[in-house]
Design a protein around this motif. Structure first.
Motif, PDB file in Angstrom:
ATOM      1  N   SER A  96      42.337  31.222  59.876  1.00 15.05           N
ATOM      2  CA  SER A  96      42.431  30.111  60.823  1.00 15.05           C
ATOM      3  C   SER A  96      41.193  30.092  61.711  1.00 15.05           C
ATOM      4  O   SER A  96      40.456  31.084  61.809  1.00 15.05           O
ATOM      5  N   LEU A  97      40.969  28.978  62.354  1.00 15.05           N
ATOM      6  CA  LEU A  97      39.841  28.855  63.278  1.00 15.05           C
ATOM      7  C   LEU A  97      39.965  29.900  64.385  1.00 15.05           C
ATOM      8  O   LEU A  97      38.970  30.516  64.785  1.00 15.05           O
ATOM      9  N   GLY A  98      41.184  30.145  64.856  1.00 18.93           N
ATOM     10  CA  GLY A  98      41.406  31.151  65.898  1.00 18.93           C
ATOM     11  C   GLY A  98      41.019  32.545  65.438  1.00 18.93           C
ATOM     12  O   GLY A  98      40.401  33.308  66.194  1.00 18.93           O
ATOM     13  N   GLU A  99      41.373  32.885  64.206  1.00 20.74           N
ATOM     14  CA  GLU A  99      41.015  34.200  63.675  1.00 20.74           C
ATOM     15  C   GLU A  99      39.500  34.343  63.560  1.00 20.74           C
ATOM     16  O   GLU A  99      38.939  35.396  63.875  1.00 20.74           O
ATOM     17  N   LYS A 100      38.852  33.284  63.140  1.00 25.39           N
ATOM     18  CA  LYS A 100      37.387  33.315  63.018  1.00 25.39           C
ATOM     19  C   LYS A 100      36.744  33.482  64.392  1.00 25.39           C
ATOM     20  O   LYS A 100      35.826  34.279  64.567  1.00 25.39           O
ATOM     21  N   LEU A 101      37.241  32.716  65.375  1.00 17.59           N
ATOM     22  CA  LEU A 101      36.680  32.801  66.727  1.00 17.59           C
ATOM     23  C   LEU A 101      36.901  34.189  67.329  1.00 17.59           C
ATOM     24  O   LEU A 101      35.993  34.750  67.963  1.00 17.59           O
ATOM     25  N   ARG A 102      38.101  34.747  67.135  1.00 21.07           N
ATOM     26  CA  ARG A 102      38.370  36.102  67.643  1.00 21.07           C
ATOM     27  C   ARG A 102      37.426  37.118  67.012  1.00 21.07           C
ATOM     28  O   ARG A 102      36.924  38.015  67.690  1.00 21.07           O
ATOM     29  N   THR A 103      37.165  36.960  65.739  1.00 26.43           N
ATOM     30  CA  THR A 103      36.260  37.878  65.042  1.00 26.43           C
ATOM     31  C   THR A 103      34.857  37.772  65.612  1.00 26.43           C
ATOM     32  O   THR A 103      34.223  38.782  65.907  1.00 26.43           O
TER      33      THR A 103
END
Length: 142
Positions: free
Chosen positions: A67-74
């Motif tokens: 998800s976009l959230g997972e990418k941003l957190r990474t």
């Protein structure tokens, strides 16, 4: 439930996370032996993700992806962890931690779904072996 789709999604997402993390790290100024290792590791992740995607398609499913959230957190986690230390040793340590977590999670998934199709379990086993080799190779940069 045999878990075929869940195992394939996990494999694809794990490989995507590895490739994404390495892509972010390769934007830093890295010494060449370490950068070369990361490019090879990224190719391995890309290969595993492609195999998972093909198996998902064969089963009539689409890859969920990160998800976009997972990418941003990474991205944010990598930015924070490399703010003060961009050495190969530090980055290798970060990657060893990530690969080790991936191995544990993959082994748990395999235990959770012992009746999944052999080809799918074999792909997840391949991911585990790949991550284990990554850990061993990364140790040389610690």
């Amino acid at each position: 439930m045999n878990g075929n789709t869940e195992l394939l999604d996990f494999t694809a997402q794990n490989a995507q996370m590895g490739a994404l993390s390495i892509s972010k790290l390769l934007k830093l100024e890295l010494e060449e032996p370490f950068a070369q290792h990361l490019r090879q590791q990224q190719q391995g992740y890309d290969h595993l993700e492609q195999k998972a995607r093909l198996l998902l398609e064969r089963h009539g499913k689409e890859e969920k992806g990160l998800s976009l959230g997972e990418k941003l957190r990474t991205y944010l986690m990598i930015d924070m962890q490399t703010l003060k230390d961009k050495s190969a040793s530090h980055l290798a340590g970060m990657l060893v931690t990530g690969s080790s977590m991936g191995i544990v999670q993959a082994r748990q998934k395999l235990s959770q779904y012992p009746h999944a199709e052999g080809e799918i379990r074999a792909l997840l086993e391949e991911l585990c072996r790949f991550e284990e080799k990554n850990v061993e190779r990364l140790k040389t940069f610690l």
